[in-house]
Design a protein around this motif. Sequence first.
Motif, PDB file in Angstrom:
ATOM      1  N   GLU A  38     -36.738  23.357   5.810  1.00 34.58           N
ATOM      2  CA  GLU A  38     -35.786  24.476   5.898  1.00 34.58           C
ATOM      3  C   GLU A  38     -34.347  24.015   5.674  1.00 34.58           C
ATOM      4  N   LEU A  39     -34.135  22.695   5.674  1.00 27.89           N
ATOM      5  CA  LEU A  39     -32.768  22.216   5.456  1.00 27.89           C
ATOM      6  C   LEU A  39     -32.537  21.967   3.972  1.00 27.89           C
ATOM      7  N   THR A  40     -31.474  22.515   3.473  1.00 29.88           N
ATOM      8  CA  THR A  40     -31.157  22.327   2.061  1.00 29.88           C
ATOM      9  C   THR A  40     -29.707  21.863   1.939  1.00 29.88           C
ATOM     10  N   THR A  41     -29.351  21.489   0.754  1.00 28.29           N
ATOM     11  CA  THR A  41     -27.988  21.029   0.529  1.00 28.29           C
ATOM     12  C   THR A  41     -27.330  21.909  -0.521  1.00 28.29           C
ATOM     13  N   VAL A  42     -26.111  22.355  -0.243  1.00 32.97           N
ATOM     14  CA  VAL A  42     -25.324  23.062  -1.242  1.00 32.97           C
ATOM     15  C   VAL A  42     -24.120  22.189  -1.585  1.00 32.97           C
ATOM     16  N   TYR A  43     -23.453  22.523  -2.659  1.00 35.39           N
ATOM     17  CA  TYR A  43     -22.394  21.665  -3.176  1.00 35.39           C
ATOM     18  C   TYR A  43     -21.153  22.482  -3.487  1.00 35.39           C
ATOM     19  N   GLN A  44     -20.010  22.042  -2.957  1.00 37.84           N
ATOM     20  CA  GLN A  44     -18.773  22.739  -3.298  1.00 37.84           C
ATOM     21  C   GLN A  44     -18.003  21.930  -4.341  1.00 37.84           C
ATOM     22  N   PRO A  45     -17.753  22.534  -5.499  1.00 38.65           N
ATOM     23  CA  PRO A  45     -17.089  21.808  -6.581  1.00 38.65           C
ATOM     24  C   PRO A  45     -15.731  21.226  -6.188  1.00 38.65           C
ATOM     25  N   LEU A  46     -15.460  20.053  -6.733  1.00 41.26           N
ATOM     26  CA  LEU A  46     -14.165  19.387  -6.610  1.00 41.26           C
ATOM     27  C   LEU A  46     -13.502  19.485  -7.966  1.00 41.26           C
ATOM     28  N   ILE A  47     -12.246  19.922  -7.967  1.00 47.04           N
ATOM     29  CA  ILE A  47     -11.553  20.196  -9.220  1.00 47.04           C
ATOM     30  C   ILE A  47     -10.455  19.161  -9.456  1.00 47.04           C
ATOM     31  N   ASN A  48     -10.393  18.647 -10.653  1.00 42.20           N
ATOM     32  CA  ASN A  48      -9.274  17.788 -11.041  1.00 42.20           C
ATOM     33  C   ASN A  48      -8.055  18.698 -11.192  1.00 42.20           C
ATOM     34  N   VAL A  49      -7.032  18.488 -10.361  1.00 41.20           N
ATOM     35  CA  VAL A  49      -5.907  19.427 -10.313  1.00 41.20           C
ATOM     36  C   VAL A  49      -5.159  19.487 -11.642  1.00 41.20           C
ATOM     37  N   SER A  50      -4.988  18.346 -12.310  1.00 42.55           N
ATOM     38  CA  SER A  50      -4.175  18.385 -13.524  1.00 42.55           C
ATOM     39  C   SER A  50      -4.900  18.979 -14.729  1.00 42.55           C
ATOM     40  N   THR A  51      -6.227  18.870 -14.761  1.00 46.25           N
ATOM     41  CA  THR A  51      -6.941  19.449 -15.905  1.00 46.25           C
ATOM     42  C   THR A  51      -7.652  20.759 -15.563  1.00 46.25           C
ATOM     43  N   GLY A  52      -7.868  21.006 -14.278  1.00 48.20           N
ATOM     44  CA  GLY A  52      -8.604  22.195 -13.869  1.00 48.20           C
ATOM     45  C   GLY A  52     -10.107  22.031 -14.000  1.00 48.20           C
TER      46      GLY A  52
END
Length: 281
Positions: A38-52
């Motif tokens: 029942e345990l899963t993993t989700v992922y929150q994107p990390l953005i390069n600030v200068s390129t987006g």
Amino acid sequence: AKRSAGTDFVVYEPGMGDTTVSRKDTTAELAAAIRNGELTTVYQPLINVSTGRPIGAEALVRWQHPVDGMRPPDQFIALAEESGLITEIGKLVLNDACRQAARWVSEAPAVNDLLVTVNLSARQVGDDEIVDQVREALEASGLEPFRLVLEITETVLMHDRDAAAATLWQLKGLGVRIAIDDFGTGYSSLAYLRRFPIDMLKVAREFVDGLGRDAHDDVITRAIVELASTLGLLTVAEGIETTQQQEHVSALGCDLAQGYLFSRPIDAEAVRALVGEQDWP
Ligand code: C2E
Ligand code: CA
Ligand code: CA
């Protein structure tokens, strides 16, 4: 309620009895949840600030309870720590994160700085097993070690400083990178940043929140980013929700950003599609 030894009646202890039993129940439930997948993993994107451009993600655990639906980690991580189940959960997240990130890399070979971050709690850092767990997760997935960033909080560093330092240096020896999570909210001192092998500072959402509105938050965030750049550390601004905050962290020279403005936590497949898109600058 608590069952006293040698009797068949229940002694009710007001105040503490209930929580003891419900805690015990929930621990058993959590152990079963791990077994049942029942345990899963989700992922929150990390953005390069200068390129987006999205260059990776933070792994965040989720408990998909069959009756109650999604249970956020705040509701079970503390319990997992107390009961020791965090070791099992940590292993699941670590293995999934490395496996998924290795797939993102094959999808987006041009993204040199692609990375995945994984949270480690105090108990995990205090446990010798963590070094083997990380080594095994890297080996099984084939992920290059520098692409794995382990996030720890200042509280974890403070907890048992000598043991934490020893563990972090061993992890560092594997080639992974270490981030301080929620930086600025704990009792850190600049001496830490020398004593521990730190590569990245994550500016707490608490400070990012007031950017452009609260002069104190501006000053603190600026100071953290300047400190980090002097020491050659990467910075991540967490909890970016507005374009105003985004503009501020960009002006301050933050390297990476993360927050609902860009994306909520999503499944690994969706991250793969995002990082694999060709039309980024
Ligand atoms: P954290 O490591 O500071 O993770 C960031 C939290 O902020 C996540 O909550 C994320 O969904 C949320 N967040 C991201 N962007 C925004 C935003 O723009 N606005 C707001 N208001 N929130 C945002 P989540 O997933 O509920 O995780 C809560 C905490 O649980 C994490 O805080 C972390 O301390 C812990 N946690 C999550 N996954 C794991 C895990 O696998 N292992 C361990 N040890 N702890 C975990
Ligand atoms: Ca984190
Ligand atoms: Ca954080």
